[in-house]
Design a protein around this motif. Sequence first.
Motif, PDB file in Angstrom:
ATOM      1  N   SER A  40      -7.688  -9.832  -1.655  1.00  0.00           N
ATOM      2  CA  SER A  40      -6.419 -10.220  -2.284  1.00  0.00           C
ATOM      3  C   SER A  40      -5.871 -11.507  -1.687  1.00  0.00           C
ATOM      4  CB  SER A  40      -5.387  -9.099  -2.138  1.00  0.00           C
ATOM      5  OG  SER A  40      -5.131  -8.820  -0.773  1.00  0.00           O
ATOM      6  N   ASP A  57       0.839  -1.200   0.000  1.00  0.00           N
ATOM      7  CA  ASP A  57       0.000   0.000   0.000  1.00  0.00           C
ATOM      8  C   ASP A  57       0.872   1.247   0.000  1.00  0.00           C
ATOM      9  OD1 ASP A  57      -2.686  -0.487  -0.294  1.00  0.00           O
ATOM     10  OD2 ASP A  57      -2.962  -1.063   1.788  1.00  0.00           O
ATOM     11  N   ASP A  76      -7.652  -7.920   2.507  1.00  0.00           N
ATOM     12  CA  ASP A  76      -8.962  -7.970   1.860  1.00  0.00           C
ATOM     13  C   ASP A  76      -9.017  -9.185   0.939  1.00  0.00           C
ATOM     14  OD1 ASP A  76      -7.341  -7.202  -0.234  1.00  0.00           O
ATOM     15  OD2 ASP A  76      -8.002  -5.112  -0.225  1.00  0.00           O
ATOM     16  N   SER A 134      -0.032   0.254  -4.551  1.00  0.00           N
ATOM     17  CA  SER A 134      -1.440   0.464  -4.890  1.00  0.00           C
ATOM     18  C   SER A 134      -1.751   1.955  -4.999  1.00  0.00           C
ATOM     19  CB  SER A 134      -2.337  -0.185  -3.838  1.00  0.00           C
ATOM     20  OG  SER A 134      -2.160   0.455  -2.586  1.00  0.00           O
ATOM     21  N   THR A 151      -6.062  -1.669  -6.622  1.00  0.00           N
ATOM     22  CA  THR A 151      -5.979  -2.312  -5.317  1.00  0.00           C
ATOM     23  C   THR A 151      -4.826  -3.307  -5.263  1.00  0.00           C
ATOM     24  OG1 THR A 151      -7.469  -4.113  -5.946  1.00  0.00           O
ATOM     25  CG2 THR A 151      -8.487  -2.091  -5.095  1.00  0.00           C
TER      26      THR A 151
END
Length: 502
Positions: free
Chosen positions: A363, A310, A361, A326, A338
């Motif tokens: 992923s 992230d 999540d 991301s 994402t």
Amino acid sequence: MSTLSDRLAAARGEAGTARDKPAGTADLEPQADTAGGSARADETEHPATGQTSGPLSARAPAVGPDSRPASRRALVSQEADRIEELKASVHAELLKRLGPHLYDADMDQQELDQTVRNVLSEVLGSQDRPLSAADRSRVTLEITDDILGYGPIDPYLRDPEVSEVMVNGPDVWLEKNGRLMKADAHFTDEAHLRRTIDKIVSRIGRRVDESSPMVDARLPDGSRVNAIVPPLAVDGSALTIRKFSADPLTVQDLINFGSLTPQTADFLDACVRGRLNVIVSGGTGAGKTTTLNVLSSFIPTDERIVTIEDAAELQLKQDHVVRLESRPANIEGKGAVTIRDLVRNSLRMRPDRIVVGEVRDASALDMLQAMNTGHDGSICTLHSNGPRDALARMETMVLMAGMDLPIRAIREQVASAVDLIVHQTRFKDGTRRITHITEVERMEGDVITLQDIFVFDNTAGFDENGRVLGRLRSTGLRPKFIEKLAYANVSVDPMTFRTDQV
């Protein structure tokens, strides 16, 4: 009529009597009348005019013990207010002169620094109010930090002992040596804090306002930033900065800190070189990313590594590394990329290893698919309270993909894909320790069986300063994946699993 000698003798006698009286009794006895009329003891006669004055308390009021410190505090407060007012006026003048150049990401930092200092010198020189050298130096430093840096928190971002900076409205808190403490600094008001937040996020193309009140960003040095502003933050904007170590911790550092033992470090080295799929779990601030960075350092240099995060934090030293990050949606709500999108895309990039900064999540499903389709040796982190909870969270995140898979199918995927769980905990004394190194074995019925290889032994308790004295110890059990490591030409010393190993 008495002679002069008689009068002198009488005066000496009265003086001796006055000396012999106890202190504080002079005002309780009536005074004798003298030839010139009565005169009270608390009145005095002026030697030149002969006029009497009132009591001593009426002539010169006594100064109370608290009046002088109170006046000094008032002067200090007035001076502080004057300095703050001067800083505000100088800051406003700088903004007016330099305008958008302060937030221009393309402008050379040295050029901007020199421009700000020149304008600051001119503005301070044109002020009507005289400043001492100390005050001038202080104002220059604070305004320079505010314009070129991040205001009151700038000194703490430079302090290597501070690992996290938290701003709650005007107040600043620090994490130093694993413990929270309040900093001797504050933001002037909400507008001051919002200017700092805008400066951080605008340089990387992010924004934060009422329509998008939360943002994840990073500083140029890689430090991770989270900001949340009103109306979501009720008592004023909140800013959290997790500092990025310019010199990343090595496995030897973790051994020195007590997070690992030399034997467990060698064991994890063998697991990574042997291409086992590893999950690093733990709570917030437990040190998962640091451990992930150390584990990634064990990857051989002749392999292609794709990292997905992230906010880019990993610092891999290998030559062949592709770093992906991301992206959130833009102001129109479009353009979001994402972690799941990046994991799927990474499968087309011919990776030898996929390293995911954090799985949080859907992923998780794509990560399991990657581990089960020939991409052995993948490493990721996730939040959990323990090894068993890590698997439960993995199942939950797979269900978030909306594929409507049965639980047994998900667990079979997890048991087949994941080989090892490294769980990390942050203790009350601020230390971060690896507490479990656990093998994921197989399915027995509907349950995934786990086997602890190393467990943190806390029977030693705590020392007089409250620091944990325990250490990782072997359970004496040999992992089943030793054979898998042998196929990769990686061997593990059997003595590693001795229970009396120190």
